[in-house]
Motif scaffolding. Sequence first.
Motif, PDB file in Angstrom:
ATOM      1  N   TYR A  35       0.806  -1.219   0.000  1.00 24.14           N
ATOM      2  CA  TYR A  35       0.000   0.000   0.000  1.00 24.14           C
ATOM      3  C   TYR A  35       0.845   1.279   0.000  1.00 24.14           C
ATOM      4  CZ  TYR A  35      -3.440   3.431   1.674  1.00 24.14           C
ATOM      5  OH  TYR A  35      -4.241   4.530   1.815  1.00 24.14           O
ATOM      6  N   ASP A  62      -2.876  -0.855  -4.079  1.00 25.90           N
ATOM      7  CA  ASP A  62      -4.216  -0.699  -3.504  1.00 25.90           C
ATOM      8  C   ASP A  62      -4.225  -1.147  -2.044  1.00 25.90           C
ATOM      9  OD1 ASP A  62      -5.213   0.162  -5.933  1.00 25.90           O
ATOM     10  OD2 ASP A  62      -5.879  -1.828  -6.555  1.00 25.90           O
ATOM     11  N   ASP A  63      -5.176  -0.640  -1.299  1.00 22.49           N
ATOM     12  CA  ASP A  63      -5.428  -1.126   0.061  1.00 22.49           C
ATOM     13  C   ASP A  63      -5.842  -2.589  -0.040  1.00 22.49           C
ATOM     14  OD1 ASP A  63      -6.631  -1.770   2.542  1.00 22.49           O
ATOM     15  OD2 ASP A  63      -7.179   0.314   2.884  1.00 22.49           O
TER      16      ASP A  63
END
Length: 387
Positions: A35, A62-63
Amino acid sequence: MNTKIGIFSFFAGAGFLDLGFETTKGYETLFVNEYHKPFMEIYKSSRKGLKIKEPIFGHNTDDICDFLNEAKTNELQKNINTARTKFDLIGFIGGPPCPDFSVGGKNKGIEGENGKLSGTYIELIVRNSPDFFLFENVKGLYRTKKHRAFFDEMKLKLIENGYYLTEKLINALDFGAPQDRERIILLGFKRNALLEMGMELNGSPFLKSFDWNVKTIYNSKDVLSKEWPKQETYVEDGLKPMPKGIEKKLTVQYWFDKNNVVNHPNSKHYFQPRAGLIKFQSIQEGDDLKKSYKRLHRWRYSPTAAYGNNEVHLHPYKPRRLSAAEALAIQSLPINFVIPEHISLSNMFKTIGNGVPYLAAKGLAETISVFIEKIKNKELKHAEIIS
Protein backbone atom coordinates in the motif's frame (compact mmCIF):
# COMPACT_ATOMS: atom_id res chain seq x y z
CA MET A 1 13.47 -28.84 -6.78
CA ASN A 2 11.21 -29.67 -9.72
CA THR A 3 8.03 -28.14 -8.32
CA LYS A 4 7.18 -24.74 -9.82
CA ILE A 5 5.62 -22.44 -7.23
CA GLY A 6 3.98 -19.10 -7.97
CA ILE A 7 3.94 -16.54 -5.16
CA PHE A 8 1.37 -13.80 -4.52
CA SER A 9 2.85 -11.35 -1.99
CA PHE A 10 0.88 -9.04 0.30
CA PHE A 11 2.17 -6.33 2.70
CA ALA A 12 5.40 -6.71 0.74
CA GLY A 13 7.25 -3.65 2.07
CA ALA A 14 10.66 -3.48 0.40
CA GLY A 15 10.40 -7.20 -0.30
CA PHE A 16 12.83 -8.87 2.12
CA LEU A 17 10.48 -11.84 2.62
CA ASP A 18 9.86 -12.10 -1.13
CA LEU A 19 13.59 -12.03 -1.84
CA GLY A 20 14.07 -15.14 0.27
CA PHE A 21 11.63 -16.98 -2.00
CA GLU A 22 12.88 -15.39 -5.22
CA THR A 23 16.43 -16.59 -4.57
CA THR A 24 15.29 -20.15 -3.79
CA LYS A 25 14.97 -22.55 -6.71
CA GLY A 26 11.43 -23.24 -7.89
CA TYR A 27 9.74 -20.03 -6.71
CA GLU A 28 8.63 -17.05 -8.76
CA THR A 29 6.86 -13.94 -7.48
CA LEU A 30 3.83 -13.34 -9.68
CA PHE A 31 2.02 -10.50 -7.91
CA VAL A 32 3.07 -7.90 -5.33
CA ASN A 33 0.83 -5.76 -3.16
CA GLU A 34 2.19 -2.95 -0.97
CA TYR A 35 0.00 0.00 0.00
CA HIS A 36 2.79 2.48 0.89
CA LYS A 37 4.13 3.77 -2.42
CA PRO A 38 7.69 4.64 -1.24
CA PHE A 39 8.12 1.04 -0.04
CA MET A 40 6.93 -0.22 -3.41
CA GLU A 41 9.41 2.11 -5.10
CA ILE A 42 12.22 0.53 -3.07
CA TYR A 43 10.89 -2.93 -3.93
CA LYS A 44 10.91 -2.25 -7.67
CA SER A 45 14.25 -0.44 -7.72
CA SER A 46 16.05 -3.08 -5.67
CA ARG A 47 14.83 -5.85 -8.00
CA LYS A 48 16.28 -4.04 -11.00
CA GLY A 49 19.62 -3.90 -9.24
CA LEU A 50 19.37 -7.58 -8.33
CA LYS A 51 18.29 -8.47 -11.88
CA ILE A 52 15.09 -10.20 -10.71
CA LYS A 53 12.33 -10.16 -13.31
CA GLU A 54 9.13 -8.26 -12.68
CA PRO A 55 6.01 -10.13 -11.49
CA ILE A 56 3.80 -11.09 -14.41
CA PHE A 57 0.68 -9.74 -12.68
CA GLY A 58 2.40 -6.54 -11.67
CA HIS A 59 3.02 -4.34 -8.64
CA ASN A 60 -0.12 -3.15 -6.88
CA THR A 61 -0.51 -0.31 -4.34
CA ASP A 62 -4.22 -0.70 -3.50
CA ASP A 63 -5.43 -1.13 0.06
CA ILE A 64 -5.58 -4.88 0.71
CA CYS A 65 -9.16 -4.45 1.93
CA ASP A 66 -10.09 -3.55 -1.66
CA PHE A 67 -9.41 -7.16 -2.65
CA LEU A 68 -12.48 -8.20 -0.70
CA ASN A 69 -14.83 -6.33 -3.03
CA GLU A 70 -16.30 -8.19 -5.98
CA ALA A 71 -14.36 -6.57 -8.82
CA LYS A 72 -10.97 -6.99 -7.17
CA THR A 73 -11.84 -10.51 -6.03
CA ASN A 74 -12.67 -11.49 -9.60
CA GLU A 75 -9.46 -9.94 -10.92
CA LEU A 76 -7.32 -11.73 -8.33
CA GLN A 77 -9.10 -15.04 -8.97
CA LYS A 78 -8.54 -14.66 -12.71
CA ASN A 79 -4.81 -14.16 -12.14
CA ILE A 80 -4.63 -17.15 -9.80
CA ASN A 81 -6.44 -19.35 -12.33
CA THR A 82 -4.05 -18.21 -15.07
CA ALA A 83 -1.07 -18.93 -12.82
CA ARG A 84 -2.34 -22.46 -12.13
CA THR A 85 -1.90 -23.32 -15.81
CA LYS A 86 1.86 -22.71 -15.52
CA PHE A 87 2.69 -23.46 -11.87
CA ASP A 88 2.29 -26.59 -9.79
CA LEU A 89 1.40 -24.71 -6.60
CA ILE A 90 0.23 -21.22 -5.68
CA GLY A 91 1.28 -19.64 -2.39
CA PHE A 92 0.30 -16.45 -0.55
CA ILE A 93 2.96 -14.86 1.67
CA GLY A 94 2.69 -11.82 3.89
CA GLY A 95 3.33 -10.19 7.21
CA PRO A 96 0.50 -7.78 8.08
CA PRO A 97 1.61 -4.60 9.93
CA CYS A 98 2.11 -5.62 13.53
CA PRO A 99 2.33 -2.64 15.98
CA ASP A 100 -1.11 -3.44 17.37
CA PHE A 101 0.22 -6.77 18.68
CA SER A 102 3.51 -5.33 19.91
CA VAL A 103 4.32 -4.08 23.40
CA GLY A 104 6.58 -1.52 21.74
CA GLY A 105 3.67 -0.31 19.60
CA LYS A 106 0.06 0.48 20.40
CA ASN A 107 -0.84 -3.02 21.66
CA LYS A 108 -4.46 -2.47 20.58
CA GLY A 109 -4.74 -5.94 19.07
CA ILE A 110 -7.58 -6.65 16.67
CA GLU A 111 -9.20 -3.31 17.59
CA GLY A 112 -6.30 -1.39 16.04
CA GLU A 113 -6.27 -0.57 12.33
CA ASN A 114 -3.19 -2.71 11.75
CA GLY A 115 -4.65 -5.56 13.80
CA LYS A 116 -7.67 -5.63 11.52
CA LEU A 117 -5.37 -6.16 8.54
CA SER A 118 -4.33 -9.55 9.90
CA GLY A 119 -7.96 -10.62 9.79
CA THR A 120 -8.26 -9.22 6.28
CA TYR A 121 -5.27 -11.27 5.12
CA ILE A 122 -6.78 -14.45 6.55
CA GLU A 123 -10.11 -13.67 4.84
CA LEU A 124 -8.22 -13.15 1.57
CA ILE A 125 -6.62 -16.59 1.96
CA VAL A 126 -9.96 -18.26 2.71
CA ARG A 127 -11.68 -16.68 -0.28
CA ASN A 128 -8.93 -17.41 -2.80
CA SER A 129 -7.77 -20.84 -1.60
CA PRO A 130 -4.04 -20.77 -2.40
CA ASP A 131 -2.37 -24.17 -2.07
CA PHE A 132 -0.38 -22.83 0.88
CA PHE A 133 0.18 -19.60 2.77
CA LEU A 134 2.73 -18.02 5.08
CA PHE A 135 1.64 -15.57 7.79
CA GLU A 136 4.33 -13.68 9.74
CA ASN A 137 3.85 -11.48 12.79
CA VAL A 138 5.37 -10.33 16.09
CA LYS A 139 5.65 -12.72 19.02
CA GLY A 140 3.05 -10.68 20.94
CA LEU A 141 0.31 -12.18 18.76
CA TYR A 142 1.47 -15.60 19.91
CA ARG A 143 2.41 -15.01 23.53
CA THR A 144 0.09 -12.27 24.82
CA LYS A 145 -3.12 -13.76 26.21
CA LYS A 146 -5.58 -11.26 24.74
CA HIS A 147 -3.96 -11.46 21.30
CA ARG A 148 -3.58 -15.24 21.42
CA ALA A 149 -7.37 -15.60 21.45
CA PHE A 150 -7.54 -13.69 18.16
CA PHE A 151 -4.70 -15.81 16.74
CA ASP A 152 -6.59 -18.98 17.68
CA GLU A 153 -9.77 -17.65 16.04
CA MET A 154 -7.88 -17.06 12.80
CA LYS A 155 -6.48 -20.59 12.90
CA LEU A 156 -9.92 -22.08 13.50
CA LYS A 157 -11.27 -20.19 10.49
CA LEU A 158 -8.46 -21.54 8.32
CA ILE A 159 -9.01 -25.11 9.55
CA GLU A 160 -12.74 -24.84 8.83
CA ASN A 161 -11.82 -23.85 5.29
CA GLY A 162 -9.64 -26.87 4.62
CA TYR A 163 -6.17 -25.83 5.76
CA TYR A 164 -3.72 -28.02 7.66
CA LEU A 165 -1.54 -25.85 9.89
CA THR A 166 1.84 -25.68 11.55
CA GLU A 167 3.35 -22.80 13.52
CA LYS A 168 6.68 -21.87 15.04
CA LEU A 169 8.16 -18.98 16.98
CA ILE A 170 11.40 -18.54 15.05
CA ASN A 171 14.45 -16.44 15.81
CA ALA A 172 16.44 -14.80 13.00
CA LEU A 173 19.61 -16.05 14.71
CA ASP A 174 18.57 -19.62 13.84
CA PHE A 175 19.07 -18.85 10.16
CA GLY A 176 22.32 -16.91 10.46
CA ALA A 177 21.05 -13.33 10.60
CA PRO A 178 22.97 -11.24 13.19
CA GLN A 179 19.85 -10.23 15.09
CA ASP A 180 17.90 -11.46 18.11
CA ARG A 181 14.49 -11.19 16.46
CA GLU A 182 11.61 -13.52 17.31
CA ARG A 183 8.59 -13.79 15.02
CA ILE A 184 5.63 -16.15 14.86
CA ILE A 185 5.28 -17.95 11.54
CA LEU A 186 2.02 -19.70 10.67
CA LEU A 187 1.99 -21.97 7.63
CA GLY A 188 -1.05 -23.61 6.10
CA PHE A 189 -1.43 -26.15 3.31
CA LYS A 190 -4.75 -26.78 1.58
CA ARG A 191 -6.14 -30.28 2.05
CA ASN A 192 -6.58 -30.89 -1.67
CA ALA A 193 -3.02 -29.78 -2.42
CA LEU A 194 -1.61 -32.20 0.16
CA LEU A 195 -3.72 -35.06 -1.19
CA GLU A 196 -2.70 -34.35 -4.78
CA MET A 197 0.97 -34.39 -3.75
CA GLY A 198 0.46 -37.82 -2.17
CA MET A 199 0.08 -37.18 1.57
CA GLU A 200 -2.30 -39.43 3.46
CA LEU A 201 -4.38 -37.34 5.84
CA ASN A 202 -6.04 -38.35 9.08
CA GLY A 203 -8.43 -36.36 11.25
CA SER A 204 -5.87 -33.93 12.66
CA PRO A 205 -5.60 -30.46 11.05
CA PHE A 206 -2.03 -30.04 12.31
CA LEU A 207 1.15 -30.99 10.48
CA LYS A 208 3.41 -32.48 13.11
CA SER A 209 5.61 -33.97 10.39
CA PHE A 210 6.66 -30.50 9.20
CA ASP A 211 10.35 -30.10 10.12
CA TRP A 212 10.99 -26.49 11.08
CA ASN A 213 14.69 -27.08 11.74
CA VAL A 214 15.71 -28.70 8.47
CA LYS A 215 17.35 -25.48 7.23
CA THR A 216 18.39 -23.80 10.47
CA ILE A 217 22.11 -23.12 10.94
CA TYR A 218 22.17 -22.36 14.66
CA ASN A 219 20.09 -22.99 17.75
CA SER A 220 19.20 -19.54 19.06
CA LYS A 221 18.96 -20.78 22.65
CA ASP A 222 22.54 -22.05 22.46
CA VAL A 223 23.65 -18.85 20.75
CA LEU A 224 22.07 -16.63 23.41
CA SER A 225 23.64 -18.68 26.21
CA LYS A 226 27.20 -18.03 24.99
CA GLU A 227 29.51 -15.64 26.82
CA TRP A 228 29.08 -12.64 24.56
CA PRO A 229 30.88 -9.39 25.41
CA LYS A 230 28.90 -7.07 27.66
CA GLN A 231 29.16 -3.30 27.95
CA GLU A 232 32.52 -1.70 27.28
CA THR A 233 33.76 1.89 27.25
CA TYR A 234 32.85 3.68 24.05
CA VAL A 235 35.91 4.84 22.16
CA GLU A 236 35.42 6.58 18.83
CA ASP A 237 37.08 4.46 16.13
CA GLY A 238 38.60 2.34 18.90
CA LEU A 239 39.86 -1.16 18.12
CA LYS A 240 38.60 -4.21 19.97
CA PRO A 241 39.87 -7.71 19.12
CA MET A 242 37.24 -10.38 18.65
CA PRO A 243 36.82 -12.42 21.84
CA LYS A 244 37.06 -16.21 21.79
CA GLY A 245 34.06 -18.50 22.10
CA ILE A 246 31.55 -16.47 20.09
CA GLU A 247 29.97 -17.06 16.68
CA LYS A 248 31.76 -14.56 14.45
CA LYS A 249 29.21 -14.86 11.62
CA LEU A 250 26.46 -13.65 13.96
CA THR A 251 28.26 -10.43 14.90
CA VAL A 252 27.51 -6.91 13.75
CA GLN A 253 31.12 -6.38 12.71
CA TYR A 254 31.20 -9.49 10.54
CA TRP A 255 28.18 -8.24 8.59
CA PHE A 256 29.52 -4.70 8.36
CA ASP A 257 32.63 -6.16 6.72
CA LYS A 258 30.72 -8.70 4.62
CA ASN A 259 28.50 -5.99 3.12
CA ASN A 260 31.33 -3.42 2.90
CA VAL A 261 29.01 -0.91 4.54
CA VAL A 262 31.58 1.90 4.39
CA ASN A 263 31.43 1.89 0.59
CA HIS A 264 27.79 0.83 0.19
CA PRO A 265 25.56 3.31 -1.74
CA ASN A 266 23.46 3.78 1.43
CA SER A 267 26.46 4.42 3.71
CA LYS A 268 25.72 8.13 4.13
CA HIS A 269 22.03 7.70 4.82
CA TYR A 270 21.58 8.18 8.56
CA PHE A 271 19.78 10.61 10.85
CA GLN A 272 21.82 13.45 12.27
CA PRO A 273 21.77 13.62 16.09
CA ARG A 274 19.16 15.84 17.70
CA ALA A 275 20.26 15.22 21.26
CA GLY A 276 23.77 16.42 20.48
CA LEU A 277 27.14 14.72 20.24
CA ILE A 278 27.63 14.49 24.00
CA LYS A 279 24.56 12.25 24.35
CA PHE A 280 25.83 9.97 21.61
CA GLN A 281 29.27 9.70 23.22
CA SER A 282 27.96 8.94 26.70
CA ILE A 283 26.52 5.50 25.93
CA GLN A 284 28.80 2.49 26.26
CA GLU A 285 29.43 0.06 23.45
CA GLY A 286 27.02 -2.83 23.96
CA ASP A 287 24.55 -0.92 26.13
CA ASP A 288 21.39 -1.95 24.31
CA LEU A 289 19.08 -2.36 27.31
CA LYS A 290 17.63 1.15 27.34
CA LYS A 291 14.23 1.81 25.77
CA SER A 292 15.50 4.57 23.52
CA TYR A 293 19.23 4.88 22.86
CA LYS A 294 20.90 1.52 22.25
CA ARG A 295 24.55 1.22 21.25
CA LEU A 296 25.35 -2.02 19.47
CA HIS A 297 28.46 -4.03 20.28
CA ARG A 298 30.60 -4.85 17.28
CA TRP A 299 31.28 -8.41 18.51
CA ARG A 300 27.70 -9.29 19.34
CA TYR A 301 24.45 -9.72 17.44
CA SER A 302 22.03 -6.80 17.22
CA PRO A 303 18.80 -6.53 19.18
CA THR A 304 15.66 -6.55 17.01
CA ALA A 305 16.03 -4.03 14.22
CA ALA A 306 13.32 -1.59 15.30
CA TYR A 307 13.91 1.98 14.27
CA GLY A 308 10.60 3.57 15.26
CA ASN A 309 8.81 4.44 18.53
CA ASN A 310 11.77 6.59 19.63
CA GLU A 311 14.15 3.61 19.51
CA VAL A 312 17.58 4.76 18.37
CA HIS A 313 20.35 2.30 17.47
CA LEU A 314 23.85 3.72 17.64
CA HIS A 315 26.96 2.62 15.78
CA PRO A 316 29.34 0.62 17.99
CA TYR A 317 32.31 2.97 17.55
CA LYS A 318 31.04 6.01 15.66
CA PRO A 319 29.25 8.98 17.31
CA ARG A 320 26.11 8.56 15.22
CA ARG A 321 23.08 6.44 14.49
CA LEU A 322 23.29 3.43 12.19
CA SER A 323 23.32 4.10 8.46
CA ALA A 324 20.81 2.47 6.15
CA ALA A 325 23.66 0.33 4.76
CA GLU A 326 24.46 -0.94 8.27
CA ALA A 327 20.79 -1.61 9.03
CA LEU A 328 20.46 -3.58 5.78
CA ALA A 329 23.50 -5.65 6.82
CA ILE A 330 21.91 -6.39 10.19
CA GLN A 331 18.86 -7.59 8.25
CA SER A 332 21.27 -9.93 6.39
CA LEU A 333 20.44 -8.45 2.97
CA PRO A 334 22.79 -9.15 0.06
CA ILE A 335 25.47 -6.51 -0.47
CA ASN A 336 23.84 -5.42 -3.74
CA PHE A 337 20.45 -4.63 -2.19
CA VAL A 338 20.30 -0.83 -2.51
CA ILE A 339 17.65 1.74 -1.54
CA PRO A 340 17.31 4.71 -3.93
CA GLU A 341 18.93 7.80 -2.43
CA HIS A 342 15.89 10.04 -2.91
CA ILE A 343 13.77 7.93 -0.53
CA SER A 344 13.30 9.73 2.80
CA LEU A 345 15.29 8.51 5.80
CA SER A 346 12.06 7.81 7.67
CA ASN A 347 10.84 5.52 4.90
CA MET A 348 14.23 3.86 4.57
CA PHE A 349 14.46 2.90 8.22
CA LYS A 350 10.79 2.06 8.64
CA THR A 351 10.81 -0.48 5.81
CA ILE A 352 14.16 -1.93 6.93
CA GLY A 353 12.87 -2.41 10.47
CA ASN A 354 9.58 -3.89 9.27
CA GLY A 355 11.18 -6.47 6.99
CA VAL A 356 11.79 -10.16 7.60
CA PRO A 357 15.57 -10.75 7.79
CA TYR A 358 16.59 -12.06 4.38
CA LEU A 359 18.36 -15.19 5.63
CA ALA A 360 15.32 -16.11 7.74
CA ALA A 361 13.06 -15.59 4.69
CA LYS A 362 15.29 -17.76 2.53
CA GLY A 363 15.45 -20.42 5.25
CA LEU A 364 11.65 -20.51 5.42
CA ALA A 365 11.33 -20.79 1.63
CA GLU A 366 13.81 -23.68 1.60
CA THR A 367 12.05 -25.37 4.53
CA ILE A 368 8.73 -25.29 2.65
CA SER A 369 10.49 -26.70 -0.43
CA VAL A 370 11.91 -29.61 1.55
CA PHE A 371 8.47 -30.41 3.00
CA ILE A 372 6.85 -30.41 -0.44
CA GLU A 373 9.54 -32.58 -1.99
CA LYS A 374 9.42 -35.07 0.89
CA ILE A 375 5.69 -35.50 0.34
CA LYS A 376 6.18 -36.01 -3.38
CA ASN A 377 8.99 -38.49 -2.77
CA LYS A 378 6.72 -40.47 -0.41
CA GLU A 379 8.98 -39.70 2.55
CA LEU A 380 6.07 -38.07 4.39
CA LYS A 381 2.74 -39.86 4.30
CA HIS A 382 0.77 -38.61 7.25
CA ALA A 383 -0.33 -35.34 8.81
CA GLU A 384 0.28 -36.70 12.29
CA ILE A 385 -1.79 -35.81 15.34
CA ILE A 386 0.01 -33.44 17.70
CA SER A 387 0.56 -35.17 21.03
